[in-house]
Design an enzyme around this catalytic site. Structure first.
Site, PDB file in Angstrom:
ATOM      1  N   TYR A   1      38.888  18.451  -3.436  1.00 32.07           N
ATOM      2  CA  TYR A   1      39.169  17.293  -2.588  1.00 32.07           C
ATOM      3  C   TYR A   1      40.176  16.409  -3.316  1.00 32.07           C
ATOM      4  O   TYR A   1      40.035  16.135  -4.504  1.00 32.07           O
ATOM      5  CB  TYR A   1      37.880  16.491  -2.316  1.00 32.07           C
ATOM      6  CG  TYR A   1      38.171  15.214  -1.569  1.00 32.07           C
ATOM      7  CD1 TYR A   1      38.109  15.166  -0.179  1.00 32.07           C
ATOM      8  CD2 TYR A   1      38.572  14.061  -2.261  1.00 32.07           C
ATOM      9  CE1 TYR A   1      38.425  13.999   0.508  1.00 32.07           C
ATOM     10  CE2 TYR A   1      38.897  12.894  -1.572  1.00 32.07           C
ATOM     11  CZ  TYR A   1      38.823  12.873  -0.196  1.00 32.07           C
ATOM     12  OH  TYR A   1      39.153  11.729   0.479  1.00 32.07           O
TER      13      TYR A   1
ATOM     14  N   GLU B   1      44.807  12.487   2.764  1.00 31.41           N
ATOM     15  CA  GLU B   1      43.707  13.295   2.258  1.00 31.41           C
ATOM     16  C   GLU B   1      44.034  14.777   2.392  1.00 31.41           C
ATOM     17  O   GLU B   1      44.551  15.204   3.423  1.00 31.41           O
ATOM     18  CB  GLU B   1      42.460  12.973   3.095  1.00 31.41           C
ATOM     19  CG  GLU B   1      41.172  13.493   2.537  1.00 31.41           C
ATOM     20  CD  GLU B   1      40.009  13.128   3.464  1.00 31.41           C
ATOM     21  OE1 GLU B   1      39.430  12.045   3.288  1.00 31.41           O
ATOM     22  OE2 GLU B   1      39.709  13.926   4.366  1.00 31.41           O
TER      23      GLU B   1
END
Ligand code: GDP
Ligand code: MN
Length: 382
Positions: free
Chosen positions: A101, A189
């Site tokens: 992530y 993201e």
């Protein structure tokens, strides 16, 4: 404003971030053609503006072009969290070794942007953030200095990334940082940023939120807005220059000024009610703007009463009152309406409204109390 995955990834690619070389399709036939051209196993990905598509069955692998068409037919017929799927992204399938992530957002408390990263990326990241927050590392960035090389290294070390990937990871961090700054994003993201079997890194997913208040200086980005996917009320509000945010209460609020709108919502809550929306009709609101605002409020079926709170400074109360009358003519609402009008031309405003059957109030707390009482009556009737 939210961007679709395919749009965010195209922007990331301009900043040197490696992405799969897929394309978007609006039909299953088109999906098959793209899969044929790619000539490899593909992943068919629903393009809707919500997260958790994977878990909802909106991300599926297909062995060949025929299967891609089949899967695309199914996905294009789906609704994910209430949103119909209108487009699918066809990407070459990746051989994933690890999912990382990586994201940047503003940390308001720290008053600076923050990089967040985790070795445990993928569809469970929210769960991990809740149960094992220590697995997500955070590095704050001085907005004037920007991302420093040592900070990218700190992130790499923090997620135990093997040294052979550091250089590429650093480039991706820098690319993501520049995309974030240049586009006036409030969130960027990559989840997952994957380590492929052959050890290189690639952004398999992309998410980007842009600051609506900065869109005026990004006409190219503003064009990416997908109005099909937005709540019609919000699109309609933007057209008239109204700031509208739908909430889940039942007292519709029409207020001029953002601060006054917030105060109105607070007072409604303090009086035991629940606001149905935030709505700022702005200064100098004209009659047709007020009418539009009223239509928008009434398009929400939960609304049981409308509370008007108008302070006439630049906005003249008589003008607002005329707007309300026009809207009443047009929409013919059957629900109670409470009005508090003070300021410029308040007297004329009240006179105009006295013809319409509206409940008037002298103070905001009086108005809120009357609105809550009206809701209680309505609910008892039902
Ligand atoms: P999200 O669920 O909306 O975040 O959608 P993602 O694009 O992140 O996809 C969800 C999950 O699907 C990823 O975490 C991967 O595990 C998986 N996935 C996505 N693309 C591929 C791919 O090309 N190959 C494989 N094997 N899995 C993929
Ligand atoms: Mn994802």
């Amino acid at each position: 404003m939210k961007l679709h995955e395919y749009q965010a990834k195209q922007i990331f690619a301009r900043y040197g971030i490696p992405i799969p070389k897929g394309r978007v399709a609006s039909s299953a036939v088109e999906a098959r053609q793209i899969a044929e051209e790619l000539g490899v196993r593909v992943v068919v990905k629903s393009q809707v503006l919500v997260g958790g598509r994977g878990k909802a069955g909106g991300i599926r692998l297909a062995k060949n072009a025929r299967e891609a068409e089949e899967v695309a037919t199914q996905i294009l017929g789906m609704e994910i969290k209430g949103l119909p799927v209108r487009k699918v992204l066809i990407d070459p399938a990746a051989n994933i070794e690890q999912e990382i992530y990586l994201g940047i957002t503003n940390d308001r408390a720290a008053r600076r942007p923050v990089f967040m990263s985790s070795a445990a990326g993928g569809v469970e990241i929210e769960e991990i953030a809740r149960t094992n927050p220590e697995k997500i590392i955070k590095v704050h960035i001085d907005p004037l200095l920007g991302l420093r090389d040592y900070q990218a290294r700190d992130i790499a070390i923090g997620i135990d990334l093997s040294k052979e990937s550091w250089k590429q990871f650093g480039e991706i961090c820098r690319g993501l940082w520049h995309a974030y700054v240049d586009c006036d994003a409030t969130l960027v993201e990559i989840n997952p940023l994957v380590i492929l079997k052959e050890k290189s890194l690639m952004a398999l997913d992309g998410k980007m939120l842009l600051d609506d208040n900065a869109l005026f200086r990004h006409s190219d980005l503003a064009e990416l807005r997908d109005i099909d996917e937005e709540a019609t009320a919000e699109t309609e509000a933007r057209k008239y220059g109204l700031s509208y945010i739908k909430l889940d209460g039942n007292i519709g609020c029409m207020v001029n000024g953002a601060g006054l709108a917030m105060t109105t919502m607070d007072i409604v809550k303090l009086s035991g009610g629940k606001p149905a929306n935030f709505l700022d009709i702005g200064g100098g609101a004209s009659a047709d703007k007020v009418a539009a605002a009223m239509r928008i409020i009434l398009s929400d079926k939960n609304v049981k009463v409308i509370l008007f709170n108008v302070f006439g400074g630049i906005t003249r109360c008589d003008e607002v009152a005329r707007g309300i009358l026009i809207a009443l003519e047009e929409v013919k609402p059957t629900i109670p309406m409470i009005v508090r009008l003070v300021g410029t031309n308040a007297e004329e405003g009240r006179k105009i409204l006295s013809e319409a059957k509206m409940i008037t109030a002298d103070t905001l707390s009086d108005a809120a109390r009357k609105a809550v009482a009206a809701v209680v009556d309505k609910l008892q009737e039902a």
